[in-house]
Design a protein around this motif. Structure first.
Motif, mmCIF file in Angstrom:
data_model
loop_
_atom_site.group_PDB
_atom_site.id
_atom_site.type_symbol
_atom_site.label_atom_id
_atom_site.label_comp_id
_atom_site.label_asym_id
_atom_site.label_seq_id
_atom_site.Cartn_x
_atom_site.Cartn_y
_atom_site.Cartn_z
ATOM 1 N N LEU A 379 12.985 54.222 25.879
ATOM 2 C CA LEU A 379 12.563 52.965 25.170
ATOM 3 C C LEU A 379 12.157 51.707 26.364
ATOM 4 N N LEU A 380 13.106 51.594 27.235
ATOM 5 C CA LEU A 380 12.966 50.619 28.268
ATOM 6 C C LEU A 380 11.260 50.883 28.702
ATOM 7 N N GLU A 381 10.852 52.126 29.127
ATOM 8 C CA GLU A 381 9.763 52.188 29.699
ATOM 9 C C GLU A 381 8.548 51.957 28.501
ATOM 10 N N SER A 382 8.839 52.354 27.386
ATOM 11 C CA SER A 382 7.798 51.912 26.499
ATOM 12 C C SER A 382 7.793 50.343 26.247
ATOM 13 N N LEU A 383 8.625 49.825 26.195
ATOM 14 C CA LEU A 383 8.857 48.062 26.069
ATOM 15 C C LEU A 383 8.045 47.650 27.545
ATOM 16 N N TRP A 384 8.259 48.303 28.778
ATOM 17 C CA TRP A 384 7.813 47.843 29.917
ATOM 18 C C TRP A 384 6.243 47.788 29.839
ATOM 19 N N PHE A 385 5.736 48.776 29.158
ATOM 20 C CA PHE A 385 4.231 49.300 29.110
ATOM 21 C C PHE A 385 3.644 48.759 27.934
ATOM 22 N N GLY A 386 4.693 47.945 27.200
ATOM 23 C CA GLY A 386 3.891 47.370 25.728
ATOM 24 C C GLY A 386 3.770 48.141 24.813
ATOM 25 N N VAL A 387 4.173 49.449 24.565
ATOM 26 C CA VAL A 387 3.784 50.495 23.677
ATOM 27 C C VAL A 387 4.780 50.639 22.602
ATOM 28 N N PRO A 388 4.485 50.306 21.201
ATOM 29 C CA PRO A 388 5.391 50.437 20.296
ATOM 30 C C PRO A 388 6.021 51.713 19.841
ATOM 31 N N THR A 389 7.380 51.772 19.521
ATOM 32 C CA THR A 389 7.724 52.893 19.354
ATOM 33 C C THR A 389 7.922 53.420 17.875
ATOM 34 N N ALA A 390 7.826 54.593 17.339
ATOM 35 C CA ALA A 390 8.344 55.107 16.246
ATOM 36 C C ALA A 390 9.374 56.031 16.382
ATOM 37 N N THR A 391 10.780 55.839 15.664
ATOM 38 C CA THR A 391 12.002 56.304 16.017
ATOM 39 C C THR A 391 12.293 57.702 15.485
ATOM 40 N N TRP A 392 12.722 58.784 16.419
ATOM 41 C CA TRP A 392 12.956 60.140 15.873
ATOM 42 C C TRP A 392 14.103 60.420 16.830
ATOM 43 N N PRO A 393 15.628 59.793 16.434
ATOM 44 C CA PRO A 393 16.593 60.194 17.484
ATOM 45 C C PRO A 393 17.024 61.568 17.217
ATOM 46 N N MET A 394 17.658 62.121 18.246
ATOM 47 C CA MET A 394 18.266 63.419 18.136
ATOM 48 C C MET A 394 20.038 63.500 18.491
ATOM 49 N N TYR A 395 20.361 63.140 19.472
ATOM 50 C CA TYR A 395 21.726 63.252 19.704
ATOM 51 C C TYR A 395 22.359 61.966 20.663
ATOM 52 N N ALA A 396 23.516 62.003 20.984
ATOM 53 C CA ALA A 396 24.011 61.058 21.865
ATOM 54 C C ALA A 396 23.977 59.815 20.975
ATOM 55 N N GLU A 397 23.687 58.817 21.648
ATOM 56 C CA GLU A 397 23.813 57.638 20.925
ATOM 57 C C GLU A 397 22.575 56.918 20.343
ATOM 58 N N GLN A 398 21.693 57.949 20.374
ATOM 59 C CA GLN A 398 20.129 57.646 19.981
ATOM 60 C C GLN A 398 19.832 57.130 18.679
#
Length: 488
Positions: A379-398
């Motif tokens: 998520l930090l990488e996507s923000l750094w490059f200005g690319v919006p995200t669609a969320t599909w979490p799987m495990y841990a704190e995602q």
């Protein structure tokens, strides 16, 4: 003594992602202050051999050399703790704890060497907090590097206080498994229990969370891989709590180097393909180092992509063949799990690959959206490059990361917020995300101009935070003052 060297002991968790973030933090500190020298004590994961991802990565760093950063690979534990398939987290912590004696010996040996600097502190990964006890033996402070976000740190500390207040663990477990919403201080909006960290949904898991939060509270300070402009509320709520150590937002700490850093061969074929695509036209699907799906779900993703009509790059990984390994592999022939004719129908507009050089792909001008498992580094990488995200979490704190990005911050769209996959019993998850849901999420991802605008603004802020005058730059300065206090 003039120009005295301040030696800092770094102890990352034995995973490539954690080690990479830790090394980037180490580079940041030594570049900021010439008095600092860092020794990284590397814990090899169980079964690690020559040629494994971690071994290859560390050896490449040691060979290439980093000024004032050195590496010591700790001995492998002769009889590693027995791994409980039902509780891999506790097994991992026990494995790390079993290295305390090796850390103690390595630091004592380092201190005894002629001309060595004065050890002024430990920086330990969030899963290596047992090493705080070793730092105490040497009478030096221990700082925790929390590789997730401030909101999740606040949630972890909140759960412990909730247990302490209720004095009944079972009440917290029941609450976590109910269908309700809870006010968590580090979140602005009520947090649905369906996105809670899975660890708090069982008694054994909750015991671990309480121990984890207790150890975090014993640190001199907690460094968090985030920045003030992104998580303003969470950071302010943590800073206002005088019962916990000071919190330093030092991010984004990113490893943006490609190639074989993950122990994978780097093939720039996907980059050449992206070079031929229009600006912001491609959706990139990548689900992290442990992300994979069964054939039924793979076919739904393929149908969703076709229905959306968008160009795509899809990092498709084969699930582990057995439960002793959580790491997916690449398909020799991905057509065996894809719908018949899919590769032919999408030839020229889509590209199915195996392992992906994620940062390089996200940084490419042709990429306009990212379908992600919501690991914090991703998520930090996507923000750094200005690319919006669609969320599909799987495990841990995602799931909590996804909730924060979609609901709290409005920086992502939802495919799912509460999708959970049991990495150790994949068949336990019967949920299938449908092609219609995937198509809808991809369309919103690529067509929501308001979210795209907000992500571009946050990209600028993320880069500004790390340079002189930025919020994280100042926070790192305060951290260095803490580390070098008493050094001339």
């Amino acid at each position: 003594m003039a120009n005295e060297v301040a030696e800092v002991i770094f102890i990352p968790s034995p995973g490539v992602g954690h080690i990479k973030s830790t090394i980037e933090l180490a580079k940041l500190l030594v570049n900021r202050d010439q008095r600092l020298a860092i020794t990284v004590l590397v814990i090899k994961p169980p079964g690690a051999t020559s040629g494994s991802a971690i071994t290859t990565y560390i050896e490449s760093l040691a060979e290439n050399g980093i000024d004032r950063i050195s590496f010591i690979q700790l001995p492998q534990v002769e009889t590693p703790p027995i791994v409980d398939p039902k509780d891999q987290m506790n097994s991992k912590i026990e494995f790390i704890n079993s290295h305390c004696k090796y850390v103690r010996d390595a630091v004592a040996d380092l201190k005894s060497q002629p001309g060595s600097g004065r050890v002024v502190g430990f920086v330990v990964d969030m899963f290596c907090t047992s090493m705080i006890d070793v730092a105490n033996e040497f009478n030096v402070p221990a700082f925790v590097f929390f590789t997730s976000n401030a909101a999740f740190l606040g949630f972890t500390l909140f759960i412990k206080s909730l247990c302490d207040d209720l004095n009944k663990d079972v009440d917290v477990v029941e609450l976590s498994n109910s269908d309700t919403e809870i006010l968590v201080p580090s979140f602005v909006k009520p947090t649905p229990t369906k996105v809670f960290w899975s660890r708090v949904k069982t008694r054994a898991g909750l015991d671990f969370v309480r121990w984890f939060a207790q150890k975090l509270g014993e640190a001199k300070a907690i460094m968090v891989n985030t920045f003030l402009e992104l998580e303003t509320h969470a950071i302010e709520s943590l800073s206002a709590d005088t019962s916990i150590p000071p919190v330093y937002p030092v991010g984004p700490i990113l490893n943006l180097e490609g190639g074989s850093g993950a122990g994978k061969p780097y093939d720039d074929d996907v980059i050449r393909w992206l070079d031929s695509q229009p600006h912001s036209s491609v959706v990139f699907l990548c689900f992290g180092s442990m992300g994979s799906f069964d054939e039924v779900q793979v076919k739904e993703i393929a149908r969703g992509l076709e229905l959306s009509g968008y160009r795509f790059v899809w990092s498709l990984r084969r699930p582990p063949s057995d439960l002793t390994s959580r790491s997916p592999s690449d398909y020799e022939d991905p057509s065996v799990v894809l719908p018949e004719g899919f590769l032919e129908r999408t030839h020229g507009t889509g590209k199915v690959i195996g392992w992906a050089p994620q940062a390089e792909v996200l940084g490419h001008d042709a990429v306009g959206g990212f379908v992600s498992h919501c690991g914090w580094n991703s998520l930090l990488e996507s923000l750094w490059f200005g690319v919006p995200t669609a969320t599909w979490p799987m495990y841990a704190e995602q799931q909590m990361n996804a909730f924060e990005m979609v609901v709290e911050l409005g920086l992502a769209v939802e495919i799912k917020l509460d999708y959970m996959k049991d990495l150790f019993n994949p068949k336990a998850n019967a949920i299938v995300v449908t092609a219609m849901e995937i198509e809808s999420g991809i369309r919103r991802l690529m067509e929501d101009n308001e979210i795209r605008r907000k992500v571009k603004e946050m990209s600028v802020k993320s880069r500004s935070a790390t340079v002189e005058g930025g919020s994280s730059y100042a926070s790192v300065g305060s951290l260095i003052q803490d580390l070098t206090r008493g050094i001339s």
